[in-house]
Design a protein around this motif. Sequence first.
Motif, PDB file in Angstrom:
ATOM      1  N   MET A  23      -8.187  -0.016  -9.500  1.00  0.00           N
ATOM      2  CA  MET A  23      -8.793  -0.433  -8.238  1.00  0.00           C
ATOM      3  C   MET A  23     -10.318  -0.370  -8.323  1.00  0.00           C
ATOM      4  SD  MET A  23      -6.428  -1.395  -6.220  1.00  0.00           S
ATOM      5  CE  MET A  23      -6.900  -1.289  -4.493  1.00  0.00           C
ATOM      6  N   ASP A  24     -10.824   0.472  -9.223  1.00  0.00           N
ATOM      7  CA  ASP A  24     -12.275   0.607  -9.344  1.00  0.00           C
ATOM      8  C   ASP A  24     -12.798   0.356 -10.754  1.00  0.00           C
ATOM      9  OD1 ASP A  24     -13.288   1.345  -6.690  1.00  0.00           O
ATOM     10  OD2 ASP A  24     -11.901   3.016  -6.887  1.00  0.00           O
TER      11      ASP A  24
ATOM     12  N   THR B 189       0.839  -1.203   0.000  1.00  0.00           N
ATOM     13  CA  THR B 189       0.000   0.000   0.000  1.00  0.00           C
ATOM     14  C   THR B 189       0.872   1.249   0.000  1.00  0.00           C
ATOM     15  OG1 THR B 189      -1.755  -1.144   1.179  1.00  0.00           O
ATOM     16  CG2 THR B 189      -1.788   1.264   1.272  1.00  0.00           C
TER      17      THR B 189
ATOM     18  N   SER C  36     -10.594  -4.418  -7.958  1.00  0.00           N
ATOM     19  CA  SER C  36      -9.406  -4.513  -7.098  1.00  0.00           C
ATOM     20  C   SER C  36      -9.142  -5.926  -6.626  1.00  0.00           C
ATOM     21  CB  SER C  36      -9.592  -3.621  -5.872  1.00  0.00           C
ATOM     22  OG  SER C  36     -10.600  -4.169  -5.035  1.00  0.00           O
TER      23      SER C  36
ATOM     24  N   SER D 232      -9.050   4.356 -11.586  1.00  0.00           N
ATOM     25  CA  SER D 232      -7.861   3.497 -11.572  1.00  0.00           C
ATOM     26  C   SER D 232      -8.327   2.053 -11.669  1.00  0.00           C
ATOM     27  CB  SER D 232      -7.054   3.695 -10.291  1.00  0.00           C
ATOM     28  OG  SER D 232      -7.663   2.986  -9.224  1.00  0.00           O
TER      29      SER D 232
END
Lengths: 262, 787
Positions: free
Chosen positions: B709-710, A32, A178, B707
């Motif tokens: 991530m989504d 992260t 994700s 991004s």
Amino acid sequence: MYSFDFVRPATLDEAVAALAGEEAQALGGGQTLIPTLKQRLASPATLVSLGGIAALKGVSSSGGTLTVGGGTTHGTVAAEAASVYPALAKLAGNIGDPAVRNRGTIGGSLANNDPSACYPSAVLASNATVVTNTREIAADDYFQGLFTTALEPGEIITAVKFPVPQKAAYIKFEQPASRFALVGVFVAKGADGVRVAVTGASEGGVFRWSEAEAALSSNFSAGALDGLSASADGLINDLHGSAAYRAHLIGVLTKRAVAAAG
Amino acid sequence: MPKDHGIGASQKRREDVRFLTGAGQYTDDINVHGQAYVCFLRSDVAHGRINKVDTAEAEAMPGVVRIFTGADFEGVGGLPCGWQVTDRFGQPMKEPAHPVLARGKVRHVGDPIAAVVADSLEEARNAAEAIVLDIEELPAAVNMKAALEAGAPRVHDDLSDNLCYDWGFVEDNRDAVDAAIKAAAHVTTLELVNQRLVANPMEPRVAVGDFNRATGDSTLYTTSQNPHVIRLLMGAFVLGIPEHKLRVVAPDVGGGFGSKIFHYAEEAFCTFAAKAINRPVKWTSSRAEAFLSDAQGRDHVTKIELALDKDNNFTAIRTSTLANMGAYLSTFASSVPTWLHGTLMAGNYKTPLIYVNVKAVFTNTVPVDAYRGAGRPEATFQLERVIDKAARELGVDPIALRRQNFITQFPYATPVAVEYDTGNYVATMDRLEEIADLSGFAARRKASEAKGMLRGLGVNCYIEACGIAPSNLVGQLGARAGLYDAATVRVNATGSISVMVGAHSHGQGHETVFPQVIAEMLGIDESMVEIVHGDSSKIPFGMGTYGSRSLAVCGSAMVRATEKIINKSKKIAAHMMEAAEADIELKDGKFSVAGTDKSVAWGDVTLAAYVPHNYPLEDIEPGLEETAFYDPSNFTYPSGAYACEVEVDPGTGKVTIEKFAAVDDFGNVVNPMIVEGQVHGGIGQGIGQALLENCVYDENGQLLSASFMDYAMPRASDVPFYQVDHSCATPCTHNPLGVKGCGEAGAIGSPPSVVNAVIDALQSGGHNVTHIDMPVSPHRVWQAMNG
């Protein structure tokens, strides 16, 4: 990323000393933190890598307790915890992809406490103990909300002690982009009853579903959950799922986890 | 025994050796001595008035060479739109200015406001953060319907509203279509969203501008699908650089999917800035920037009505679509929802009356333009979904309803301005039923149900118009360029061949396929032929690669040029063998005199052309190099039938694709392996759209899916093993190779079958669900199941 100093101490004491410095930041596996730095969303003065501390790494078990060093990667847990605590090993083996699993660490994941991370559910459901350089923290006290934990500044997770449950399973329903948990449910049946921990779903981070725990403690079967539904209050509502959908998934996945735990 | 040589051989892609071993030369691999780096400061609000851009502090920062703002581009042209659409009332579309750097207002998140050029990228980024912006945020127009309402925030202050055009097609049919729908025995209506997508090629965009002070020449290295188009647009319309002083190079390009067709501000900027500072300027997009600056795809909201008579024959189709243009008109944005969409609405069916209405809307979002399929997936999705819905309403088999209405006679002139030259939709459907084992579906459904899963079968057909495009036709429709292509075949002295082509390969495999064609024509080995593409200083003026056009249009030019080579070399061979030209035959790389044992080898003839010691100089010039331009007389019309089987988990709503079969008619196929790969990739993208991908803005115009991530891209685990078949081939009648094009078919043909299958699965489980918008995510399926 912005410039920073980088140190890689070999001992815990050196790491603690380094983290006492101005705007120092601990670096675990960096899964992260490194992307955050690359996006210039963090600007620590010093990055203190915990990767050089051998004492933080490894998996061991004795007397019904599995101990995982804070610097142990998900890949190592997946491989080395499989015989003692298969549900935990399976969870670790399904975090991210191989690259993530070979860098990311349990300590890093717990210190970050991402509301969609897998590990917090295992720690909470197992009633594990988070061991730091200064103290031991019970799981129920450790998780304090979104990206918030009981850790003090500079405190380092050295190990996590898992009492190995009689039965356990983790079911993750992936967010399609994700592949973090849209909802993940960890069910563990131990000597003191059943604990059900839910990740991915709540605006407050990982939490225990107490109604399900009560039902399952008296009858550990999927059927015991019939008629029980999780509340949508305080659950995450985003582009991948409404709070109501997440509440529904908690019910479905808990049943599946109980079934999988056998 | 499969062929291993020439047309029809599944040769491995020669370009893959360099791609897979890290030896590819991409734009970011190009570093020009002394180059500086640019960082664009982009708007973080969707709509705002620029009161001040204060660069004073930033300019004093280490490494800064120069900071540019909109003011530096006063007098420089804006980015042009290449297609003028005329609206229902005969008026030209509204065409607002599209400045290189924002002036006056910012109009979408990601709109570039300033550009910092510095010695290093880090220094450029540091200085960009030090620029002080005074931007007054304004309410944003995001939702298309709301953007068209009176009083909506105006994206462009100089326009009366946010409507780019109101297009009717075929306008003369409007009343007749209305009447036919009124008179119909049954009308099926479907309202749907064809969601916005982000192209996401693996390689982000890159531009390197270079200026040679000695010659005054500018060079742009860029990630483009069509370097000559960029040279023309940027040179003539933006920067005012004549073609002979401007070179555009698009080297290896890591995927485009349409998003690298267009001329972008960053290309013009780097070219302009390199001259202004007399130093090369490089920009490499981050993935985050790509989400905010690459033209996006689709984004249609449509209502379609299908009218049927009492015997279930289609009698009319009427559609009404809102098409999102985003904040500015990207290069071909205006053509996508009109001429690449309306003309496809007949599909594979003989519907006598069709009317398509499209309102194009400006919004405070990233510009929208062509994305794999470009208009044709939108047309196919509406049509194939509404047919499925009609079949369910009428209680008839969806395949039977399609078969009943198939076009069976060719050529076929549709009521939407195009004429299909060939096709065999019945045979294609027959083949699909066979390879997809549709007769075994009932048993498979039973097996799924035994596991607690719902199983569904979805089928659809598609037609597309490829081989873009006949210039005289598209000129009448508003195209501002010809859409021919060009090839130069240069035979070298010892017989090897360099072919300079206008098409550009960014994943298509031209370097392998084009030599197969020449090898077949000349009877020589493919290894003697090399393709040169991507550099405007080396290749003839061709229009690049998009719309599944490369082989059909540029390949045809190459065939014509090769025919000229053959004619000339036969003359030379005739002279060498003292025979009549008419008696010369070329076979297996050898020229022989018919009926004799006299022959000369290919290499002897080519050597004679360049070393003309014994040569008919009085009749023909030395050398062996020919160019041909090819302008197609029609589009090509690939077609197909697809079948998808899904399992739906009733507990979670998750859809899993269990089987996928695709039967495509691409006409003749040069390299079956590459064609199969193109279909695989296309279906993968179609499944991505059907199940996963979704570009979402919030009500303020902030991109939520900004991004990976989504924004969910399809992965290997999301797609099944495909069954792909192209045995039902009806060769194109009007190009010399009989080819049709295969690049977009999978993306066009797959989304409706996936959604049809999900609806079928849910209905089998007793859920009265008639439609779910894409992406058919677990959440949406669960919502549909739960009313």
